[in-house]
Design an enzyme around this catalytic site. Structure first.
Site, PDB file in Angstrom:
ATOM      1  N   HIS A   1     -27.291  -4.714   3.880  1.00  0.00           N
ATOM      2  CA  HIS A   1     -27.691  -6.125   3.839  1.00  0.00           C
ATOM      3  C   HIS A   1     -27.298  -6.919   5.070  1.00  0.00           C
ATOM      4  CE1 HIS A   1     -28.839  -6.256  -0.480  1.00  0.00           C
ATOM      5  NE2 HIS A   1     -27.962  -5.285  -0.559  1.00  0.00           N
TER       6      HIS A   1
ATOM      7  N   LYS B   1     -27.903 -22.864   2.802  1.00  0.00           N
ATOM      8  CA  LYS B   1     -27.470 -21.468   2.871  1.00  0.00           C
ATOM      9  C   LYS B   1     -26.021 -21.481   3.308  1.00  0.00           C
ATOM     10  CE  LYS B   1     -30.846 -20.869   5.950  1.00  0.00           C
ATOM     11  NZ  LYS B   1     -31.597 -19.654   5.684  1.00  0.00           N
ATOM     12  N   ARG B   2     -25.376 -20.296   3.313  1.00  0.00           N
ATOM     13  CA  ARG B   2     -24.012 -20.257   3.831  1.00  0.00           C
ATOM     14  C   ARG B   2     -23.988 -20.817   5.264  1.00  0.00           C
ATOM     15  NH1 ARG B   2     -19.785 -17.835   0.606  1.00  0.00           N
ATOM     16  NH2 ARG B   2     -18.609 -17.891   2.536  1.00  0.00           N
TER      17      ARG B   2
ATOM     18  N   LYS C   1     -26.736 -18.373  11.621  1.00  0.00           N
ATOM     19  CA  LYS C   1     -27.814 -19.078  10.917  1.00  0.00           C
ATOM     20  C   LYS C   1     -28.219 -20.369  11.649  1.00  0.00           C
ATOM     21  CE  LYS C   1     -26.327 -17.247   6.404  1.00  0.00           C
ATOM     22  NZ  LYS C   1     -27.466 -16.512   5.812  1.00  0.00           N
TER      23      LYS C   1
ATOM     24  N   THR D   1     -33.663 -14.972   1.505  1.00  0.00           N
ATOM     25  CA  THR D   1     -34.451 -15.040   0.275  1.00  0.00           C
ATOM     26  C   THR D   1     -34.732 -16.501  -0.070  1.00  0.00           C
ATOM     27  OG1 THR D   1     -32.372 -14.823  -0.933  1.00  0.00           O
ATOM     28  CG2 THR D   1     -33.743 -12.855  -0.762  1.00  0.00           C
TER      29      THR D   1
ATOM     30  N   LYS E   1     -38.038 -18.747  -1.805  1.00  0.00           N
ATOM     31  CA  LYS E   1     -37.940 -19.755  -2.877  1.00  0.00           C
ATOM     32  C   LYS E   1     -38.625 -21.053  -2.438  1.00  0.00           C
ATOM     33  CE  LYS E   1     -33.690 -17.428  -4.066  1.00  0.00           C
ATOM     34  NZ  LYS E   1     -32.269 -17.295  -3.707  1.00  0.00           N
TER      35      LYS E   1
HETATM   36  C1  26W Z   1     -16.639  -9.785   3.758  1.00  0.00           C
HETATM   37  C2  26W Z   1     -17.494  -8.649   3.660  1.00  0.00           C
HETATM   38  C3  26W Z   1     -18.905  -8.943   3.445  1.00  0.00           C
HETATM   39  C4  26W Z   1     -19.820  -8.498   4.340  1.00  0.00           C
HETATM   40  C5  26W Z   1     -21.143  -8.684   4.098  1.00  0.00           C
HETATM   41  C6  26W Z   1     -19.320  -9.611   2.311  1.00  0.00           C
HETATM   42  C7  26W Z   1     -20.658  -9.798   2.070  1.00  0.00           C
HETATM   43  C8  26W Z   1     -21.577  -9.323   2.978  1.00  0.00           C
HETATM   44  C9  26W Z   1     -23.043  -9.456   2.664  1.00  0.00           C
HETATM   45  C10 26W Z   1     -23.730  -8.156   3.007  1.00  0.00           C
HETATM   46  C11 26W Z   1     -23.673 -10.601   3.308  1.00  0.00           C
HETATM   47  C12 26W Z   1     -24.971 -10.960   2.644  1.00  0.00           C
HETATM   48  O1  26W Z   1     -24.990 -11.624   1.640  1.00  0.00           O
HETATM   49  N1  26W Z   1     -26.101 -10.541   3.225  1.00  0.00           N
HETATM   50  C13 26W Z   1     -27.387 -11.132   2.879  1.00  0.00           C
HETATM   51  O2  26W Z   1     -28.065 -10.303   1.973  1.00  0.00           O
HETATM   52  C14 26W Z   1     -29.284 -10.901   1.550  1.00  0.00           C
HETATM   53  C15 26W Z   1     -29.887 -10.029   0.486  1.00  0.00           C
HETATM   54  O3  26W Z   1     -30.345  -8.844   1.022  1.00  0.00           O
HETATM   55  C16 26W Z   1     -30.204 -11.115   2.735  1.00  0.00           C
HETATM   56  O4  26W Z   1     -31.355 -11.788   2.288  1.00  0.00           O
HETATM   57  C17 26W Z   1     -29.510 -11.939   3.816  1.00  0.00           C
HETATM   58  O5  26W Z   1     -30.317 -12.009   4.953  1.00  0.00           O
HETATM   59  C18 26W Z   1     -28.181 -11.316   4.147  1.00  0.00           C
HETATM   60  O6  26W Z   1     -27.461 -12.147   5.037  1.00  0.00           O
END
Ligand code: 26W
Length: 829
Positions: free
Chosen positions: A372, A562-563, A568, A670, A674
Site C-alpha cells: 500500500h 486526508k492524513r 500529499k 480512495t 468518494k
Molecule cells: C507506521 C507504519 C505504516 C506504514 C504504512 C503504517 C501504515 C502504512 C500504510 C500502508 C499507509 C496507508 O494507509 N497507505 C494507503 O493505502 C491506501 C489503500 O490502499 C491507498 O489508497 C493510499 O494511497 C495509501 O497511502
C-alpha cells in the site's frame, strides 16, 4: 433425554429471526430492561441506540451461525484477511440498510417516541486505523459479505483507537480516544476462542520417538488472546463477514514470584504490561519506528489468528495437511502481518511436526500480499536483536527461509548484486530483517493498489523480485464501499439516482453508467444541483457549529481531506491560498469565483513538519478570514478530528476534490473515488488511481495539472533547482516569502522557516515549487468554469456515471478470482 433436548435446541435455532416493526419495538424494550438494566424513566437516547444495536446484532448472529454451518458442511475455501487496522466508523446505519430494515427500524423507534437519525448520531466511531489502508479493509468487509465470499477478517481490539484531534491556537493536540468507554453493542466476546501467545525465552532441541530433532520454545512470557466478534452484513444477503478482533489478557492474575516476595505493585504492573499489547493503535501512517510493543502487536495478531484458523482446520479435516491450500488462504494487508509467514511454518513444523519442505510448500500456496505504499520510510524492517529477544524461534526460521531461498537463486546463477537486494536479511549494523522481502518470497501473489503504483513496484521498489518472479505481480486497483459512501452518506442523491435508473446500482455499481444520459437533462441536473446545495448548507451549518466560521454556502467548496503528510502536499494548497489572497488584495476587481477551502486530517503525533502544516493552514486561514478585502470571496476552514463520520458529511457537500500528491507517491487514494461518486469535480496530478479516474472520465471532465512521474524524473536528472523556480516566478516568490518572513506568524516570525527550508534548502523533495505554476493556472480555469453552473453540473453527473469500476465489490471479486481462488457461496435465502 439429552438427545431429545439436543434436537429441541436445534429446532429452535432453525426458526428464522424475522424483524418486523412490532417485534423490533418489543425487542428494544427487552434489551433495555434485561441487558442494559434500564427502567422506563431513566433511559437516554444512547440507551435506545444500544438496545436497537443489540437487537440488530441478534439477527447478525443468527445469520452468522447459519452460514458457518454451511461453510463447514461444504468444505469451502476461506480467506483470512489479516490487517493491523480497520477504520470502521459507525455501524448502525449501514447495518440497517444492508439488512433491508432501515424503514422498519425507523418506525419501531418512532413507536417508542424516538428519532432514528438521533440514535444514529449517538454511535461513536470505531476508529481502529490511521487512514487509507484501514478504511480499505473496512470497505472490503462490506463487499466480501455482499458478494457471499467465505471470509474471516482478523484485527486487534485496540482499547484506544486513533487519537482525538483538537486544535488549540492552530496547533494539533492529541487526546486519547477511549471508544470502548460506553461499551460496544456490536461485539460479542468469544470466551471459547482464547489462545496463548508466547514471547521471549529460550530454545531447546529435543528428539522425538522417530529419532527426529525438533525445537521447543520455552517462553518467558505468555499472554492470552481473547476473541471479540463483530459481524458485518452484506447488502441483501444473509452472508455476514466476521471481523474477529483480539484483545490481550494477562495469562495469570498476578506474577506469583513478585507477589510472594511482597512486591504487590510490581505484580500488578506486570499484568498491566502484558495487557498493554492491545491497548493502543500506533498513530503513524508512514514512519515505522521499530518499537518493541508494535512488534508484539503484530505477532499477537497473527499468532492468535493462525492458531484459530488451524484449530478450525483440524476440527474439519483432521491432520490432512495437503488439504490446507484447498481450505484457506491468508491475505497480508501490507507487511504488518508478515510474521504470519514464519508463524505458519512454526506451527506446522514445531507443533504438528510437518517436514520443512512440505510446510514451506503449503506456506507459499496459502499467502498473498498487498503493498500500500512505496514511501521508503514506511517499509518495515526489524532489527535482528529485537527479533531475537522477542521471537527467537521466528528469527531462526526466517534465517532458514532466507538461506534456502538464496541458495536456490545461487544455483540458478543469479548475481551477487541481485542476491543482496532480494535477501530477507539486510547486512549492516544493526542487521535487519526486511519484512517486505519476506512477504514477497513467501506469497503466491503480490499486488499494488492502482496501475501506476503496481508499475512502480515492478520497475523500482521490487524490481529484482519482479524480474525473478514476474508471474507473481498483479494489479488490483482500489475501490470504495459505495453503499456507505453514496447510498448511506448521501440519501437524497441516492434517491434521485434510483428514481432515474432503478436500484440495480446498489448491488452493481457499473449500472451507474445509466446516469450518463441524464447529464443533458435540464430537469434532472436542476434536481442534482439542488441536492448539492442542500448538502452544502448542512456542511456550512456544521462548520459554524464546529469552528465558529460563517461561510457562504453558494461559494465553491474546495476540499482536501486526508492524513496530513508532506507527500500529499497540503502545503502546495496553502501556497495557492497565499497567492490568491495576495492577488485579491492587489486586484480587487479580479474575476474570482467565491470559494471556501476546507482541510481536515490528522498528523502523526511525532511528525513535526506535518503538525507545522496544520498550524500554517490555521495561520493563513486566520489572516484570510479576517481580511475584509478578501474574506467575501475566499475563506479557509480546518475541520478538526477528521474521521469516517465527518468524512460522510463532507463528501456529499463538496464541489472540488483536491488530489494533488507528488506523482509517484500516493499508492492509490480512495477519497478521490468518494468525491466523484458524490458529484464533485477533481483537480489532480497524474498519481495513484487519479490516472485511472482521468482515463474513465476523459480530460474534458477533470482538471489535471503538473509534472508526471517521468517528467519529475527528468527534472531531477537534469538537476532540479527549487531556488531557481522561486527566482523566476514573482508570484511564487511573494507567496513563499510571506510565509517565510512571518507575515502569517507575527507572534513568532520564524515559525514556518523550517517548512520553507524543506522547499528551498532541502531540494523540495515533493516538487511543490515545480508544480506551483501549473497548479495556479488550473485553479484559475476552475474559477472561471464554476461560473457556468450548468456545464459544471453536467460534468459532475458524468463523473459519477463513470465511477462504476470504483466499488470494492469489483475489487474484492478480482481478489477472489485472481488471488484467493475463492468461489461465492450462497447462503440459503
Ligand atoms: C507506521 C507504519 C505504516 C506504514 C504504512 C503504517 C501504515 C502504512 C500504510 C500502508 C499507509 C496507508 O494507509 N497507505 C494507503 O493505502 C491506501 C489503500 O490502499 C491507498 O489508497 C493510499 O494511497 C495509501 O497511502
Amino acid at each position: 433425554m439429552s438427545q431429545n433436548k439436543h434436537k429441541k435446541i436445534l429446532d429452535l435455532f432453525d426458526i428464522d429471526l424475522k424483524i418486523e416493526t412490532d417485534s423490533l419495538s418489543s425487542s428494544i424494550v427487552k434489551k433495555l430492561e434485561y441487558e442494559l438494566g434500564k427502567y422506563k424513566t431513566d433511559t437516554h437516547t444512547s440507551d435506545i441506540y444500544k438496545a436497537l444495536a443489540l437487537s440488530v446484532r441478534d439477527l447478525l448472529i443468527s445469520h452468522w451461525n447459519d452460514i458457518q454451518e454451511q461453510y463447514r458442511k461444504h468444505k469451502v475455501r476461506k480467506v483470512y484477511y489479516l490487517s493491523i487496522e480497520y477504520l470502521l466508523g459507525t455501524l448502525l446505519k449501514t447495518n440497517l440498510i444492508n439488512l433491508g430494515i432501515y424503514e422498519i427500524a425507523e418506525k419501531a423507534v418512532s413507536n417508542l417516541g424516538y428519532d432514528l437519525k438521533e440514535l444514529i448520531e449517538c454511535e461513536p466511531d470505531a476508529a481502529l486505523g490511521n487512514g487509507g489502508l484501514g478504511r480499505l479493509a473496512a470497505c472490503f468487509l462490506d463487499s466480501l459479505a455482499t458478494l457471499d465470499l467465505p471470509a474471516q477478517a482478523a484485527g486487534i481490539r485496540y482499547e484506544y483507537g486513533i487519537f482525538r484531534q483538537e486544535i488549540r491556537n492552530g496547533f494539533q493536540r492529541e487526546y486519547p480516544e477511549n471508544w470502548l468507554n460506553q461499551d460496544n453493542p456490536w461485539e460479542i466476546p468469544r470466551t471459547d476462542h482464547i489462545y496463548p501467545i508466547q514471547f521471549s525465552g529460550s530454545l531447546k532441541t529435543d528428539v522425538d520417538h522417530k529419532g527426529q530433532n525438533f525445537v521447543i520454545w520455552e517462553p518467558r512470557e505468555i499472554v492470552l488472546a481473547e476473541a471479540y466478534d463483530v459481524f458485518i452484513p452484506g447488502y441483501q444477503t444473509k452472508t455476514v463477514t466476521n471481523l474477529r478482533l483480539w484483545k490481550a489478557k494477562s495469562s495469570r492474575e498476578f506474577n506469583l514470584d513478585y507477589f510472594n516476595h511482597g512486591d504487590y505493585l510490581r505484580a500488578i504492573e506486570d499484568k498491566q504490561k502484558s495487557e498493554n499489547i492491545s491497548k493502543v493503535l500506533y498513530p503513524n501512517d508512514s514512519i515505522e519506528q521499530g518499537r518493541e510493543l508494535r512488534l508484539k502487536q503484530e505477532y499477537f495478531l497473527v499468532c492468535a489468528t493462525l492458531q484459530d484458523a488451524l484449530s478450525q482446520f483440524i476440527m474439519e479435516e483432521g491432520e490432512k495437511w495437503e488439504q490446507l491450500p484447498n481450505r484457506l488462504v491468508f491475505h497480508l494487508n501490507d507487511t504488518h502481518p508478515t510474521l504470519a509467514i514464519p508463524e505458519f511454518m512454526r506451527l506446522l513444523i514445531d507443533r504438528h511436526r510437518v517436514a520443512w519442505d512440505l510446510a514451506w510448500k503449503y506456506t507459499t500456496e496459502c499467502f498473498a500480499y498487498t503493498n500500500h505504499t512505496i514511501m521508503p520510510e514506511a517499509l518495515e524492517s526489524w532489527s535482528v536483536d529485537l527479533l531475537e529477544s522477542i521471537l527467537p524461534r521466528h528469527l531462526q526460521l526466517i534465517y532458514e527461509i532466507n538461506f534456502k531461498f538464496l541458495e536456490d537463486l545461487r544455483k540458478e546463477g543469479v548475481s551477487d548484486d541481485i542476491i543482496q537486494k532480494v535477501s530477507i536479511v539486510e547486512e549492516g549494523s544493526p542487521k535487519r530483517i526486511r519484512m517486505f522481502n519476506l512477504a514477497l518470497v513467501a506469497s503466491s501473489s503480490v499486488n499494488g493498489v492502482a496501475n501506476l503504483h503496481t508499475e512502480i513496484l515492478k520497475k523500482q521498489l521490487f524490481r529484482e523480485y519482479s524480474s525473478l518472479y514476474p508471474h507473481k505481480f498483479i494489479n488490483v486497483t482500489n475501490g470504495v464501499a459505495h453503499r456507505r459512501w453514496l447510498l448511506s452518506a448521501n440519501p437524497a442523491l441516492s434517491d434521485l439516482i434510483t428514481a432515474r435508473i432503478g436500484d440495480g446500482w446498489k448491488r452493481d455499481l457499473t449500472q451507474i453508467s445509466l446516469l450518463e444520459e441524464f447529464a443533458t437533462d435540464k430537469d434532472f441536473c436542476a434536481q442534482w444541483a439542488r441536492i448539492k446545495e442542500t448538502n452544502k448548507q448542512k456542511l456550512a451549518d456544521l462548520t459554524y457549529k464546529l469552528v465558529g466560521i460563517k461561510i457562504d454556502p453558494n461559494s465553491l467548496f474546495d476540499v482536501q481531506i486526508k492524513r496530513i503528510h508532506e507527500y500529499k502536499r497540503q502545503f502546495l494548497n496553502v501556497l495557492r491560498l497565499v497567492h490568491d489572497c495576495q492577488r485579491l488584495r492587489e486586484f480587487p476587481s479580479l474575476s474570482y469565483a467565491p470559494r471556501t477551502v476546507f482541510f481536515a486530517g490528522k498528523a502523526a503525533p511525532g511528525y513535526r513538519r506535518a503538525k507545522l502544516i496544520i498550524k500554517l493552514i490555521h495561520a493563513v486561514g486566520n489572516v484570510i478570514n479576517n481580511d475584509p478585502e478578501v474574506n467575501q470571496r475566499l475563506k479557509v476552514v480546518f475541520l478538526p478530528n477528521y474521521n469516517v463520520s465527518l468524512a460522510e458529511k463532507i463528501f456529499p457537500a463538496s464541489d472540488l476534490s483536491e488530489q494533488i500528491s507528488a506523482p509517484g507517491t500516493e499508492a492509490s487514494g480512495t477519497g478521490n473515488m468518494k468525491f466523484m461518486l458524490n458529484g464533485s469535480l477533481t483537480v489532480c496530478t497524474m498519481d495513484g488511481a487519479n490516472v485511472e479516474i482521468i482515463g474513465n472520465v476523459g480530460r474534458e471532465n477533470i482538471y489535471v495539472f503538473g509534472n508526471s512521474v517521468d517528467e519529475l524524473k527528468q527534472l531531477r536528472d537534469s538537476g532540479y533547482d527549487p531556488k531557481e523556480m522561486v527566482r523566476e516566478d514573482e508570484s511564487l516568490r511573494n507567496a513563499v516569502n510571506a510565509i517565510r518572513k512571518g507575515f502569517f506568524s507575527k507572534e513568532a516570525t520564524s515559525l514556518f522557516e523550517d517548512l520553507c527550508k524543506g522547499l528551498l534548502e532541502e531540494g523540495d523533495p515533493y516538487y511543490l515549487l515545480a508544480d506551483f505554476k501549473p497548479y495556479i493556472s488550473v485553479q484559475n480555469q476552475i474559477s472561471s468554469d464554476y461560473f457556468f453552473k450548468e456545464t459544471w453540473c453536467q460534468k459532475t453527473v458524468i463523473n459519477a456515471a463513470r465511477a462504476g469500476s470504483f466499488s470494492t465489490d469489483r475489487v474484492v471479486s478480482e481478489y477472489a478470482r485472481k488471488i484467493w481462488n475463492l468461489r461465492e457461496f450462497y447462503p440459503i435465502p
